[in-house]
Design a protein around this motif. Structure first.
Motif, PDB file in Angstrom:
ATOM      1  N   ALA A  58       0.859  -1.197   0.000  1.00  0.00           N
ATOM      2  CA  ALA A  58       0.000   0.000   0.000  1.00  0.00           C
ATOM      3  C   ALA A  58       0.891   1.242   0.000  1.00  0.00           C
ATOM      4  O   ALA A  58       1.447   1.633   1.029  1.00  0.00           O
ATOM      5  CB  ALA A  58      -0.919  -0.008   1.216  1.00  0.00           C
ATOM      6  N   LYS A  60       0.520   4.289   0.000  1.00  0.00           N
ATOM      7  CA  LYS A  60       0.269   5.494   0.785  1.00  0.00           C
ATOM      8  C   LYS A  60       1.049   5.527   2.107  1.00  0.00           C
ATOM      9  O   LYS A  60       1.256   6.585   2.670  1.00  0.00           O
ATOM     10  CB  LYS A  60      -1.223   5.699   1.015  1.00  0.00           C
ATOM     11  CG  LYS A  60      -1.879   4.791   2.028  1.00  0.00           C
ATOM     12  CD  LYS A  60      -3.342   5.244   2.210  1.00  0.00           C
ATOM     13  CE  LYS A  60      -4.027   4.566   3.363  1.00  0.00           C
ATOM     14  NZ  LYS A  60      -4.401   3.169   3.065  1.00  0.00           N
ATOM     15  N   ALA A 102      -7.544   1.484  -5.389  1.00  0.00           N
ATOM     16  CA  ALA A 102      -8.576   1.637  -4.363  1.00  0.00           C
ATOM     17  C   ALA A 102      -8.938   3.114  -4.198  1.00  0.00           C
ATOM     18  O   ALA A 102      -8.395   3.976  -4.883  1.00  0.00           O
ATOM     19  CB  ALA A 102      -8.067   1.066  -3.046  1.00  0.00           C
ATOM     20  N   ARG A 149     -15.234  -3.520  -3.189  1.00  0.00           N
ATOM     21  CA  ARG A 149     -14.753  -3.523  -1.811  1.00  0.00           C
ATOM     22  C   ARG A 149     -15.961  -3.740  -0.927  1.00  0.00           C
ATOM     23  O   ARG A 149     -16.863  -2.901  -0.858  1.00  0.00           O
ATOM     24  CB  ARG A 149     -14.080  -2.204  -1.463  1.00  0.00           C
ATOM     25  CG  ARG A 149     -13.697  -2.137   0.006  1.00  0.00           C
ATOM     26  CD  ARG A 149     -12.820  -0.961   0.274  1.00  0.00           C
ATOM     27  NE  ARG A 149     -12.474  -0.838   1.677  1.00  0.00           N
ATOM     28  CZ  ARG A 149     -11.661   0.101   2.144  1.00  0.00           C
ATOM     29  NH1 ARG A 149     -11.132   0.978   1.311  1.00  0.00           N
ATOM     30  NH2 ARG A 149     -11.392   0.179   3.421  1.00  0.00           N
ATOM     31  N   GLN A 197     -12.823  -7.654  -2.710  1.00  0.00           N
ATOM     32  CA  GLN A 197     -11.816  -7.032  -1.849  1.00  0.00           C
ATOM     33  C   GLN A 197     -12.432  -6.600  -0.541  1.00  0.00           C
ATOM     34  O   GLN A 197     -13.627  -6.275  -0.476  1.00  0.00           O
ATOM     35  CB  GLN A 197     -11.222  -5.812  -2.576  1.00  0.00           C
ATOM     36  CG  GLN A 197      -9.898  -5.297  -2.016  1.00  0.00           C
ATOM     37  CD  GLN A 197     -10.064  -4.117  -1.072  1.00  0.00           C
ATOM     38  OE1 GLN A 197     -11.162  -3.610  -0.886  1.00  0.00           O
ATOM     39  NE2 GLN A 197      -8.971  -3.694  -0.458  1.00  0.00           N
ATOM     40  N   SER A 202      -6.614  -0.246  10.038  1.00  0.00           N
ATOM     41  CA  SER A 202      -5.157  -0.192  10.114  1.00  0.00           C
ATOM     42  C   SER A 202      -4.709  -0.347  11.564  1.00  0.00           C
ATOM     43  O   SER A 202      -5.487  -0.108  12.489  1.00  0.00           O
ATOM     44  CB  SER A 202      -4.694   1.156   9.569  1.00  0.00           C
ATOM     45  OG  SER A 202      -3.328   1.132   9.247  1.00  0.00           O
ATOM     46  N   GLN A 203      -3.437  -0.757  11.735  1.00  0.00           N
ATOM     47  CA  GLN A 203      -2.855  -0.925  13.077  1.00  0.00           C
ATOM     48  C   GLN A 203      -3.720  -1.877  13.918  1.00  0.00           C
ATOM     49  O   GLN A 203      -4.052  -1.613  15.074  1.00  0.00           O
ATOM     50  CB  GLN A 203      -2.656   0.446  13.754  1.00  0.00           C
ATOM     51  CG  GLN A 203      -1.918   0.447  15.092  1.00  0.00           C
ATOM     52  CD  GLN A 203      -0.567  -0.290  15.062  1.00  0.00           C
ATOM     53  OE1 GLN A 203       0.017  -0.506  14.017  1.00  0.00           O
ATOM     54  NE2 GLN A 203      -0.087  -0.716  16.210  1.00  0.00           N
ATOM     55  N   GLY A 237      -5.028  -4.691   3.874  1.00  0.00           N
ATOM     56  CA  GLY A 237      -3.843  -4.593   4.738  1.00  0.00           C
ATOM     57  C   GLY A 237      -4.302  -4.466   6.179  1.00  0.00           C
ATOM     58  O   GLY A 237      -5.297  -5.070   6.559  1.00  0.00           O
ATOM     59  N   GLY A 238      -3.561  -3.682   6.951  1.00  0.00           N
ATOM     60  CA  GLY A 238      -4.027  -3.360   8.295  1.00  0.00           C
ATOM     61  C   GLY A 238      -3.289  -4.017   9.431  1.00  0.00           C
ATOM     62  O   GLY A 238      -3.570  -3.724  10.596  1.00  0.00           O
ATOM     63  N   LEU A 239      -2.352  -4.926   9.114  1.00  0.00           N
ATOM     64  CA  LEU A 239      -1.632  -5.582  10.203  1.00  0.00           C
ATOM     65  C   LEU A 239      -0.799  -4.566  10.983  1.00  0.00           C
ATOM     66  O   LEU A 239      -0.039  -3.797  10.404  1.00  0.00           O
ATOM     67  CB  LEU A 239      -0.727  -6.680   9.628  1.00  0.00           C
ATOM     68  CG  LEU A 239      -0.074  -7.610  10.652  1.00  0.00           C
ATOM     69  CD1 LEU A 239      -1.123  -8.265  11.548  1.00  0.00           C
ATOM     70  CD2 LEU A 239       0.735  -8.661   9.975  1.00  0.00           C
ATOM     71  N   GLU A 286      -2.573  -6.360   1.093  1.00  0.00           N
ATOM     72  CA  GLU A 286      -2.189  -4.963   0.844  1.00  0.00           C
ATOM     73  C   GLU A 286      -1.539  -4.336   2.077  1.00  0.00           C
ATOM     74  O   GLU A 286      -2.034  -3.351   2.620  1.00  0.00           O
ATOM     75  CB  GLU A 286      -3.448  -4.153   0.464  1.00  0.00           C
ATOM     76  CG  GLU A 286      -4.223  -4.721  -0.703  1.00  0.00           C
ATOM     77  CD  GLU A 286      -5.646  -4.156  -0.790  1.00  0.00           C
ATOM     78  OE1 GLU A 286      -6.028  -3.306   0.036  1.00  0.00           O
ATOM     79  OE2 GLU A 286      -6.384  -4.592  -1.682  1.00  0.00           O
ATOM     80  N   PRO A 287      -0.435  -4.903   2.529  1.00  0.00           N
ATOM     81  CA  PRO A 287       0.180  -4.329   3.727  1.00  0.00           C
ATOM     82  C   PRO A 287       0.904  -3.015   3.423  1.00  0.00           C
ATOM     83  O   PRO A 287       1.550  -2.880   2.384  1.00  0.00           O
ATOM     84  CB  PRO A 287       1.194  -5.407   4.141  1.00  0.00           C
ATOM     85  CG  PRO A 287       1.586  -6.051   2.854  1.00  0.00           C
ATOM     86  CD  PRO A 287       0.359  -6.016   1.985  1.00  0.00           C
ATOM     87  N   GLY A 288       0.767  -2.069   4.309  1.00  0.00           N
ATOM     88  CA  GLY A 288       1.512  -0.817   4.197  1.00  0.00           C
ATOM     89  C   GLY A 288       2.415  -0.684   5.408  1.00  0.00           C
ATOM     90  O   GLY A 288       3.613  -0.969   5.362  1.00  0.00           O
ATOM     91  N   TYR A 400       3.301   6.309   7.252  1.00  0.00           N
ATOM     92  CA  TYR A 400       2.437   7.467   7.506  1.00  0.00           C
ATOM     93  C   TYR A 400       3.222   8.582   8.215  1.00  0.00           C
ATOM     94  O   TYR A 400       2.705   9.271   9.081  1.00  0.00           O
ATOM     95  CB  TYR A 400       1.181   7.043   8.292  1.00  0.00           C
ATOM     96  CG  TYR A 400       0.459   5.911   7.595  1.00  0.00           C
ATOM     97  CD1 TYR A 400      -0.258   6.160   6.426  1.00  0.00           C
ATOM     98  CD2 TYR A 400       0.537   4.598   8.051  1.00  0.00           C
ATOM     99  CE1 TYR A 400      -0.877   5.120   5.741  1.00  0.00           C
ATOM    100  CE2 TYR A 400      -0.079   3.550   7.369  1.00  0.00           C
ATOM    101  CZ  TYR A 400      -0.786   3.821   6.220  1.00  0.00           C
ATOM    102  OH  TYR A 400      -1.395   2.813   5.539  1.00  0.00           O
TER     103      TYR A 400
HETATM  104  C1  LIG Z   1      -4.411   2.155   3.725  1.00  0.00           C
HETATM  105  C2  LIG Z   1      -4.810   0.937   3.006  1.00  0.00           C
HETATM  106  C3  LIG Z   1      -4.034  -0.226   3.118  1.00  0.00           C
HETATM  107  C4  LIG Z   1      -2.816  -0.330   3.989  1.00  0.00           C
HETATM  108  O1  LIG Z   1      -3.102  -0.247   5.346  1.00  0.00           O
HETATM  109  P1  LIG Z   1      -1.968  -0.586   6.432  1.00  0.00           P
HETATM  110  O2  LIG Z   1      -2.642  -0.450   7.727  1.00  0.00           O
HETATM  111  O3  LIG Z   1      -0.885   0.424   6.254  1.00  0.00           O
HETATM  112  O4  LIG Z   1      -1.502  -1.961   6.150  1.00  0.00           O
HETATM  113  C5  LIG Z   1      -4.434  -1.327   2.386  1.00  0.00           C
HETATM  114  N1  LIG Z   1      -5.532  -1.294   1.597  1.00  0.00           N
HETATM  115  C6  LIG Z   1      -6.287  -0.194   1.473  1.00  0.00           C
HETATM  116  C7  LIG Z   1      -7.471  -0.209   0.584  1.00  0.00           C
HETATM  117  C8  LIG Z   1      -5.954   0.956   2.169  1.00  0.00           C
HETATM  118  O5  LIG Z   1      -6.717   2.045   2.054  1.00  0.00           O
END
Ligand SMILES: *Cc1c(COP(=O)(O)O)cnc(C)c1O
Length: 445
Positions: A58, A60, A102, A149, A197, A202-203, A237-239, A286-288, A400
């Motif tokens: 991800a 961003k 997305a 989504r 999807q 997140s977190q 994502g979100g881990l 989708e890990p960021g 971030y």
């Molecule tokens: C922000 C976002 C992510 C990444 O989230 P993390 O918490 O950083 O892993 C993945 N997918 C989508 C659609 C997002 O908006």
């Protein structure tokens, strides 16, 4: 892989003395460890080895081109949320067929651009957006590959600003509506239904919300596979990562530090793998934050020490414009001294013992120079006694961080540097004052 560690009382990033990078590039400076990013990516990839999968980073979370290149070379795809991020990904050499698009508010220009480039999937967040993409694709004689989504309405147990999978959030299409919308999409001539999807927030630091979201969506996923032969299921994502004691475990492994991080990559994958395997679909992640969060620090210098009748402040040269997470989310970041006088209670031996009795510890507010009372990094934080000129590292600032930096107070965007082994390179120059003003014009009324 433990990128940030003390050696003879000096903070190192991999094999590089952090204080030297501050001398070289100035402060405030974002400093990233390439080894850590690749290590996290590699672990996740390896844990998923038995499954047809694609990790779409991800963008961003941290969009510097050098970081994108690193991950592209490791085999990653990308999750983008704007035309700008697609531009960055392509500029870094990404394969558009490994990019998912997305975001709740895609513009006509962004949709056209993504169609022309051939992204893997438009992840659609509303019925209005589906209609709009269909219309644009028809007009251009293209077919748009899409996934909806789906909002599973689960509690992710995270900060309200970063929870996205509840029915009251603006994200996604309600699970109950999804089958109907898919049916409509399947009849649109310019639309190809390619996947499904979700992304619940997140977190997130426990596996349960991921598992319950997958379980909730599972019947829909099977139905879609039967009806429309969808190819992929993206679980988003979100881990979450450890923000506390990231430097604590001398063993060098944040993920095994159970005290500060209840959910390891292993635990996460072990929990999600069984419900995912049965679909026989390509699984996208989708890990960021997971990949880059612990891999970066914000380096800053103490400018002044100020004492009032109430409090003591360390005024540093980084502000909320450089790292807004504490002000925006009330986030905790560990802050450690870069040189010599540290005595962090977590400091590995022997440096700890050497300084234990010599350095006074005291509570202090660590604040930036920006004209806002919300411009703080820590309040009443116990620190070794600080002096003007001390270098500090704000830990776990790789995600971030820079991407949310602004020119507020007309402060230039900070520089960014990347470490790999014993080498360090500037990957973004510090912005100059003329650059800040470069787009401004006199009106000539
Ligand atoms: C922000 C976002 C992510 C990444 O989230 P993390 O918490 O950083 O892993 C993945 N997918 C989508 C659609 C997002 O908006």
């Amino acid at each position: 892989m433990h990128a940030f560690h003390y050696r003879d009382d000096r903070l190192f990033c991999e094999e590089v003395d952090v204080a030297v990078t501050a001398e070289k590039f100035g402060t405030p400076l974002y400093l990233y460890s390439a080894g850590t990013i690749l290590d996290h990516y590699g672990r996740l990839d390896e844990a998923l080895a038995g499954l047809d999968h694609l990790i779409c980073y991800a963008i961003k979370a941290n969009s510097n081109r050098a970081i994108l290149r690193l991950l592209r070379d490791a085999g990653a795809g990308f999750d983008i949320v704007s035309g700008g991020e697609l531009f960055r990904a392509l500029n870094a050499g990404a394969d558009p067929a490994k990019c998912t698009f997305a975001g709740v508010g895609k513009s006509r220009e962004e949709i056209e651009y993504a169609l022309e480039q051939g992204v893997y999937s438009f992840n659609i967040e509303s019925e209005a957006e589906l209609d709009y993409i269909s219309e644009i694709a028809s007009a251009k004689n293209h077919r748009a590959p899409i996934a909806l989504r789906v909002n599973p309405d689960v509690e992710a147990g995270t900060h309200q600003y970063i929870s996205t999978g509840k029915s009251e959030n603006k994200f996604g299409i309600a699970l109950e509506r999804a089958a109907k919308v898919y049916e409509r999409a399947s009849k649109m001539p310019a639309i190809t239904v390619r996947g499904v999807q979700m992304h619940i927030g997140s977190q997130i630091t426990e596996a349960a919300p991921f598992v319950s979201a997958i379980e909730k969506i599972a019947p829909l996923v099977s139905e879609l596979k039967g009806k429309y032969a969808i190819k992929f299921f993206s679980i988003g994502g979100g881990l979450g990562i450890a923000y506390e004691s990231s430097i604590a475990s001398g063993s060098g492994d944040w993920w095994t530090s159970q005290r500060s991080h209840p959910l390891t990559i292993r635990d996460y994958v072990d929990a999600i793998l069984p419900p995912l395997t049965r679909f026989g679909l390509r699984i996208l992640l989708e890990p960021g934050r997971l990949l880059v969060g612990n891999a970066g620090i914000l380096l800053t210098r103490v400018r002044y020490i100020k004492e009032t009748t109430q409090k003591k402040f360390a005024i540093i040269d980084a502000g909320m414009n450089d790292l807004i997470r504490p002000a925006l989310y009330g986030s905790y970041h560990e802050i450690v001294p870069v040189e010599g006088r540290g005595d962090s209670p977590n400091r590995p031996e022997p440096s700890r013992s050497r300084f234990k009795n010599t350095i006074k510890r005291e509570k202090i507010d660590i604040v930036g120079p920006v004209c806002e009372s919300g411009d703080f990094f820590a309040q009443d934080r116990e620190m070794p006694e600080l002096r003007a000129g001390d270098l500090l590292a704000v830990m776990s600032a790789g995600a971030y961080g820079f991407v949310m930096a602004s020119n507020y107070n007309s402060r230039p965007l900070p520089a960014e540097a990347l470490v790999r082994g014993d080498k360090v390179a500037l990957i973004r120059e510090r912005q100059t004052l003329p650059q800040i003003m470069s787009g401004e014009r006199d009106p000539h009324f």
